[in-house]
Design an enzyme around this catalytic site. Structure first.
Site, mmCIF file in Angstrom:
data_model
loop_
_atom_site.group_PDB
_atom_site.id
_atom_site.type_symbol
_atom_site.label_atom_id
_atom_site.label_comp_id
_atom_site.label_asym_id
_atom_site.label_seq_id
_atom_site.Cartn_x
_atom_site.Cartn_y
_atom_site.Cartn_z
ATOM 1 C CG HIS A 14 10.129 -18.720 -53.640
ATOM 2 N ND1 HIS A 14 11.511 -18.731 -53.697
ATOM 3 C CD2 HIS A 14 9.803 -19.725 -52.784
ATOM 4 C CE1 HIS A 14 11.983 -19.683 -52.902
ATOM 5 N NE2 HIS A 14 10.951 -20.299 -52.326
ATOM 6 C CG ASP A 135 13.168 -27.500 -55.997
ATOM 7 O OD1 ASP A 135 12.462 -28.529 -56.108
ATOM 8 O OD2 ASP A 135 13.325 -26.904 -54.916
ATOM 9 N N GLY A 167 15.493 -26.962 -50.111
ATOM 10 C CA GLY A 167 15.863 -27.754 -48.935
ATOM 11 C C GLY A 167 16.805 -26.986 -48.031
ATOM 12 C CD GLU A 197 14.150 -20.779 -46.505
ATOM 13 O OE1 GLU A 197 14.692 -21.672 -47.182
ATOM 14 O OE2 GLU A 197 12.966 -20.849 -46.088
HETATM 15 N N1 ADE Z 1 10.933 -26.493 -49.820
HETATM 16 C C1 ADE Z 1 9.709 -26.169 -49.397
HETATM 17 N N2 ADE Z 1 9.741 -25.090 -48.607
HETATM 18 C C2 ADE Z 1 11.043 -24.713 -48.537
HETATM 19 C C3 ADE Z 1 11.725 -23.670 -47.889
HETATM 20 N N3 ADE Z 1 11.072 -22.774 -47.134
HETATM 21 N N4 ADE Z 1 13.055 -23.596 -48.028
HETATM 22 C C4 ADE Z 1 13.712 -24.492 -48.781
HETATM 23 N N5 ADE Z 1 13.117 -25.492 -49.431
HETATM 24 C C5 ADE Z 1 11.793 -25.604 -49.304
HETATM 25 ZN ZN ZN Z 2 11.119 -21.929 -51.037
#
Ligand code: ADE
Ligand code: ZN
Length: 324
Positions: A14, A135, A167, A197
């Protein structure tokens, strides 16, 4: 532990290409594109790059994005990432690329693909194998999803293994993207959306049920729902945990407080990753060391985390065996 972690053949699952740009790479890009207004002086750039808060992260991210005009810029970015990985004995990485953002910024698809291909060849020569995850930038809605899918399926570059969704999560429901993930899966791409997240466990459920996620980007909030944790364990769905990223974006207060401890205790397949390493002052080796220290892990437990990443990768079995 430091030399043990270094010696482990590692896999990163990731990491965002734009978010991987270190100061050296950005300096090179800023000098190539002075019109972008990004500092061309190292000390000033280092100040610009010092993380302050999430809004500042986005500002720097978009500044780097704005300097990517053509094949050479993408090549520079990929080679910079590969050099960082090679230094840490990372042998394989699945790198997230967001084609729609580059196309919106006026880069042609051919330039993007040429930079990815030449960068990937240069990385291989450095002993680092790269694969791509294309993505959807969730904040750009269904148009972004359509364009990302069309680009992935029509171009199908060598090394493309998966389809993602990144995002913001709040206000960007996962389920609306189900038809795009269905089509990507029918074409043989693996499903690896971000979920949990910046929002709760219901987003992870949706990623699993609606997008048939084979791995989850982050998954931080899964521990709020024991039934979800049980489901992840039962189905063997690995999490791409990014501890330092979660601390720096203030999703958790410290590595010691990170739910990675509960995830491991419950038997979830945890992999460690960096997300946007230089933005957050992260390195993959640093993630292993920080988690090992906070959770007082033994050498064999740390080795297990590295094995999890190999097994959770989309490498062919033969290559997995070589890395285990
Ligand atoms: N794109 C780049 N960093 C990200 C993150 N931490 N969460 C979601 N999309 C992203
Ligand atoms: Zn990410």
């Amino acid at each position: 532990m430091r030399s043990f972690v270094h010696a482990l053949p590692k896999v990163e699952l990731h990491v965002h290409l734009v978010g991987s740009a270190g100061v050296d790479t950005v300096l090179e890009l800023a000098r190539r594109h002075p019109e972008a207004g990004v500092p061309t002086d190292r000390a000033e750039l280092e100040r610009f790059y010092t993380f302050r808060d999430f809004d500042h992260f986005l500002k720097v991210y978009w500044a780097v994005q704005s300097m990517l005009k053509g094949r050479d810029d993408i090549h520079t970015l990929v080679v910079g990432l590969a050099a960082d990985l090679a230094r840490q004995n990372v042998r394989y990485a699945e790198v997230t690329v967001t084609p729609y953002n580059h196309l919106l910024d006026g880069m042609s698809g051919d330039e993007l693909l040429a930079g990815l291909a030449s960068g990937r060849a240069a990385a291989a020569a450095m002993g680092v194998e790269l694969a791509w995850c294309f993505d959807i930038p969730g904040e750009k809605g269904l148009e972004g999803a359509r364009e990302t899918l069309a680009f992935a399926l029509h171009e199908r570059p060598e090394g493309l293994v998966s389809f993602g969704l990144g995002g913001p999560e709040v206000g960007v429901g996962r389920a609306q993207f189900a038809p795009f993930f269905d089509a990507a899966r029918d074409a043989g791409l693996h499903s690896v959306p971000h979920a949990g997240e910046t929002s709760g466990p219901e987003t992870i459920w949706s990623a699993v049920r609606d997008l048939r996620a084979e791995r989850i980007g982050h998954g931080t909030s899964c521990t709020q729902d024991p039934a979800l944790v049980e489901h992840l364990v039962l189905k063997g769905i690995p999490l791409e945990v990014c501890p330092t990223s979660n601390v720096r974006t203030q999703q958790v207060s410290s590595i010691a407080e990170h739910p990675v401890r509960q995830m491991l205790d419950a038997g979830v397949v945890v992999t460690l990753n960096t997300d946007d390493p230089p933005f957050f002052g992260a390195t993959l080796e640093g993630e292993y060391l920080a988690v090992a220290s906070a959770l007082e892990l033994s050498h064999s437990e740390v080795a297990r985390l590295a094995e999890n990443a190999v097994l959770a990768s989309f490498l062919p079995n033969q290559r997995k065996t070589e890395l285990l």
